[in-house]
Write an enzyme that holds these catalytic residues in place. Structure first.
Site, PDB file in Angstrom:
ATOM      1  N   ASP A 113       0.852  -1.172   0.000  1.00 39.50           N
ATOM      2  CA  ASP A 113       0.000   0.000   0.000  1.00 39.50           C
ATOM      3  C   ASP A 113       0.894   1.230   0.000  1.00 39.50           C
ATOM      4  OD1 ASP A 113      -2.395   1.620   0.384  1.00 39.50           O
ATOM      5  OD2 ASP A 113      -3.282  -0.195   1.245  1.00 39.50           O
ATOM      6  N   ASP A 154      -2.996   4.746  -2.465  1.00 40.32           N
ATOM      7  CA  ASP A 154      -4.049   5.348  -1.645  1.00 40.32           C
ATOM      8  C   ASP A 154      -4.396   6.768  -2.111  1.00 40.32           C
ATOM      9  OD1 ASP A 154      -5.575   4.894   0.917  1.00 40.32           O
ATOM     10  OD2 ASP A 154      -4.535   6.726   1.509  1.00 40.32           O
ATOM     11  N   GLU A 210      -6.202   4.206  -6.140  1.00 42.43           N
ATOM     12  CA  GLU A 210      -7.492   4.372  -5.478  1.00 42.43           C
ATOM     13  C   GLU A 210      -7.970   5.772  -5.822  1.00 42.43           C
ATOM     14  OE1 GLU A 210      -9.796   4.455  -1.212  1.00 42.43           O
ATOM     15  OE2 GLU A 210      -7.898   5.472  -1.524  1.00 42.43           O
ATOM     16  N   HIS A 247     -11.452  -2.881   2.640  1.00 43.60           N
ATOM     17  CA  HIS A 247     -11.447  -2.580   4.076  1.00 43.60           C
ATOM     18  C   HIS A 247     -12.210  -1.309   4.420  1.00 43.60           C
ATOM     19  CE1 HIS A 247      -8.457  -0.089   2.261  1.00 43.60           C
ATOM     20  NE2 HIS A 247      -8.373   0.628   3.364  1.00 43.60           N
ATOM     21  N   ASP A 248     -12.721  -0.600   3.411  1.00 44.93           N
ATOM     22  CA  ASP A 248     -13.492   0.619   3.674  1.00 44.93           C
ATOM     23  C   ASP A 248     -14.988   0.393   3.502  1.00 44.93           C
ATOM     24  OD1 ASP A 248     -11.155   2.138   4.063  1.00 44.93           O
ATOM     25  OD2 ASP A 248     -11.038   2.700   1.951  1.00 44.93           O
TER      26      ASP A 248
HETATM   27  O1  TEU Z   1      -9.642   5.702   1.575  1.00 45.28           O
HETATM   28  C1  TEU Z   1     -10.068   6.865   0.944  1.00 45.28           C
HETATM   29  C2  TEU Z   1     -11.517   7.192   0.944  1.00 45.28           C
HETATM   30  O2  TEU Z   1     -11.866   8.212   0.385  1.00 45.28           O
HETATM   31  C3  TEU Z   1     -12.595   6.384   1.546  1.00 45.28           C
HETATM   32  O3  TEU Z   1     -12.687   5.169   0.957  1.00 45.28           O
HETATM   33  C4  TEU Z   1     -12.459   6.359   3.038  1.00 45.28           C
HETATM   34  O4  TEU Z   1     -12.620   5.050   3.500  1.00 45.28           O
HETATM   35  C5  TEU Z   1     -13.488   7.179   3.725  1.00 45.28           C
HETATM   36  O5  TEU Z   1     -14.649   6.423   3.842  1.00 45.28           O
HETATM   37  C6  TEU Z   1     -13.813   8.512   3.176  1.00 45.28           C
HETATM   38  O6  TEU Z   1     -15.018   8.962   3.721  1.00 45.28           O
HETATM   39  C7  TEU Z   1      -8.281   5.456   1.726  1.00 45.28           C
HETATM   40  C8  TEU Z   1      -8.088   4.193   2.545  1.00 45.28           C
HETATM   41  O7  TEU Z   1      -8.579   3.090   1.823  1.00 45.28           O
HETATM   42  C9  TEU Z   1      -8.730   4.383   3.877  1.00 45.28           C
HETATM   43  O8  TEU Z   1      -8.696   3.210   4.641  1.00 45.28           O
HETATM   44  C10 TEU Z   1      -7.998   5.502   4.563  1.00 45.28           C
HETATM   45  O9  TEU Z   1      -8.631   5.796   5.765  1.00 45.28           O
HETATM   46  C11 TEU Z   1      -7.932   6.761   3.705  1.00 45.28           C
HETATM   47  O10 TEU Z   1      -7.590   6.509   2.363  1.00 45.28           O
HETATM   48  C12 TEU Z   1      -6.878   7.708   4.233  1.00 45.28           C
HETATM   49  O11 TEU Z   1      -5.604   7.170   4.015  1.00 45.28           O
END
Ligand code: TEU
Ligand code: CA
Length: 533
Positions: free
Chosen positions: A97, A198, A241, A314-315
């Site tokens: 990552d 990310d 992402e 994971h989100d």
């Molecule tokens: O996520 C970015 C993101 O915009 C979303 O998916 C996030 O989970 C959040 O819900 C926004 O409201 C990435 C990572 O996947 C996430 O786990 C991190 O927390 C984030 O970046 C910050 O690094």
């Protein structure tokens, strides 16, 4: 750019919740090493490992305090190398990552940066004077509140698009860009195969905009430079992402001749079932739109780029809870979703536990949540005084990122065999959902995933054949994949009721995959199959 991504099937590991081998309640690298044969048995040939770098853990590792190390709770650099070696021996590549939009506020660059305005690291981050004694602009952070944090010591604000412990790096500074390129080369020289990047489209900011976010004017330039200095020479695979892009914008980032990223995720279908995309505001799922959006991206990225096929990470809460029928048809709907999504053209991504058809765990009170986004959202909504406690808990249950973050249930033992100690977050072990139970049962979601990928991996038409959507109505979709002289049809019933078999489905075709034993005169609830002509 290397073409190996077209052959890839990627498994995402969230290390904190995978497998704990020393009883501290936190998954570890040794735990991944123990499961490498299991991972290989899924038919995957690539792993994306969520952050395992040293971090204070404000955002579970997405707040990195040392880009070149391994967090002590996960293991040592030697164990990391052992894991990488074990993957390579099994034909599995590793994507790490890459979190370079921001660091932790405990990273030494930021510790220096905040000391004084003339510190050599000051310009590694984005500092601004107050405007009229307030924040420089109205940007808000993804985890609530202003995106600006005032720092007493120097009387300026720093920018953080996520938590205030995640200050944004200043990519306008050439030194920052060189540091990042060097760090990327450090991991690639060690043998890592690529990166999941990310929130990568946030690295270039557009300060003329009223809302915080990315796709700033120098995004393509910064990515091309990283490609020239590090990614390209190593033939590294990258997947960006990137939220909120159109297919044309995604093509600009991934088109081979531009030398930027290999692929980007598209998450548009993951915004469904949410009013205005707000994860804590439920609405009924528009099933037709789900398929139409996937098809739009299949067409939109045609020829020049390669789509990513994803429905969990994971989100996100679990796909079975969001899009399937957890109570009445857990097996049928989990397998239908896999059959429909992974029959498409693109690189499949599978999030740990998805291969078991896991549903969301039940959270009984706020004290069971660990995620900063969930906790902040709860506090904000509570302060608005618009909702009762029961309504607030239902909202969190619906959208929390913790729904996808509870440990893998390996066995029916306490805590699913994940740990012998106290897990960092609750565990939920349901009959029939453990790896142990599903290994034993022929018609389990786990064995369906194995079958699906063994078929897909050995069929050129499923790998790269052209996509065409033939129909999508009344919960039934049919699409084809075509190459040379073979055509694969993917037929899916996205409903808990029987539906008639569409006329466009060929008779006497070879059945490749089916989540029921037969193909009858009508489609059974959540039936999905692949047939080849
Ligand atoms: O996520 C970015 C993101 O915009 C979303 O998916 C996030 O989970 C959040 O819900 C926004 O409201 C990435 C990572 O996947 C996430 O786990 C991190 O927390 C984030 O970046 C910050 O690094
Ligand atoms: Ca551990």
């Amino acid at each position: 750019m290397e073409q190996w991504h077209k052959e890839s099937v990627v498994y995402q590991i969230y290390p904190k919740s995978y497998n704990d081998t020393n009883g501290d309640g936190i998954g570890d690298i040794r735990g991944i090493i123990e499961k490498l044969d299991y991972i290989r048995s899924l038919g995957v040939n690539c792993v994306w490992l969520s952050p395992c770098y040293p971090s204070p853990g404000d955002d579970n590792g997405y707040d990195i305090s040392d880009y070149r190390g391994i967090a002590a709770e996960y293991g040592t650099l030697d164990e990391f190398k052992e894991m990488l070696d074990g993957m390579h021996k099994r034909g599995i590549r590793l994507l790490m990552d890459l979190v370079v939009n921001h660091t932790s506020d405990e990273h030494e660059w930021f510790v220096e940066s905040r000391k004084s305005k003339d510190n050599p690291y000051r310009d590694y981050y984005i500092w601004r004077d107050p405007v009229d004694g307030k924040e420089p602009n109205g940007w808000t952070a993804a985890f609530g509140g202003s995106a600006w944090e005032y720092d007493e010591q120097t009387g300026q604000y720093y920018l953080h698009l996520f938590s205030k412990k995640q200050p944004d790096l200043n990519w306008e500074n050439p030194k920052v860009r060189q540091e990042i390129a060097d760090m990327i080369n450090y991991w690639l020289d060690m043998g890592v195969d690529g990166f999941r990047c990310d929130v990568i489209n946030n690295i270039s900011k557009d300060f003329t905009r009223a809302y915080a976010g990315g796709n700033g004017p120098r995004l393509h330039e910064f990515l091309h430079e990283l490609h020239e200095r590090a990614l390209g020479p190593h033939k590294a695979l990258t997947v960006g992402e990137t939220w909120g892009l159109t297919p044309d914008q995604a093509l600009m980032l991934t088109s081979e001749k531009r030398g930027e990223l290999t692929m980007t995720f598209q998450f548009e279908h993951l915004l469904l079932g949410r009013v205005g995309g707000d994860k804590f505001d439920p609405e009924p799922l528009d099933k037709k739109a789900f398929v139409d959006i996937l098809a739009k991206w299949e067409y939109g990225l045609k020829n020049d780029s390669y789509p990513v096929l994803v429905m969990e990470n994971h989100d996100q809460p679990r796909a079975l809870s969001r899009f399937g029928d957890r109570y009445n048809y857990p097996y049928e709907s989990a397998t239908m979703l896999a059959s429909m999504l992974y029959g498409m053209r693109g690189v499949p991504f599978i999030y740990q536990g998805q291969e078991l058809g896991l549903h969301d765990p039940t959270f009984n009170s706020m004290s069971e949540y660990r995620d900063i986004e969930t906790i902040n959202a709860y506090n904000e909504l509570k302060a608005s005084e618009k909702y009762t406690e029961i309504e607030l808990l239902a909202k969190m249950q619906y959208g929390s990122r913790d729904c996808g973050r509870t440990p893998i249930p390996w066995t029916s033992e306490k805590h699913g065999g994940f740990t012998t100690g106290e897990p960092w977050i609750k565990t939920q072990i349901d009959d029939g959902f453990t790896v142990e139970a599903q290994e034993k049962k022929e018609s389990s979601v786990l064995n369906f995933y194995r079958k699906l990928f063994s078929i897909r991996n050995n069929d050129p038409c499923l790998k790269d054949g052209e996509f065409e959507l033939l129909m999508n109505e009344n919960d039934v979709s049919v699409y084809t994949r075509t190459s040379n002289d073979s055509v694969v049809y993917v037929i899916s019933n996205f409903s808990p009721e029987e539906r008639s078999l569409p006329d466009c489905v060929p008779t006497n075709a070879e059945v490749l995959l089916n989540n029921y034993n037969e193909i009858g005169a009508s489609l059974k609830p959540y039936q999905s199959f692949w047939v080849k002509k």
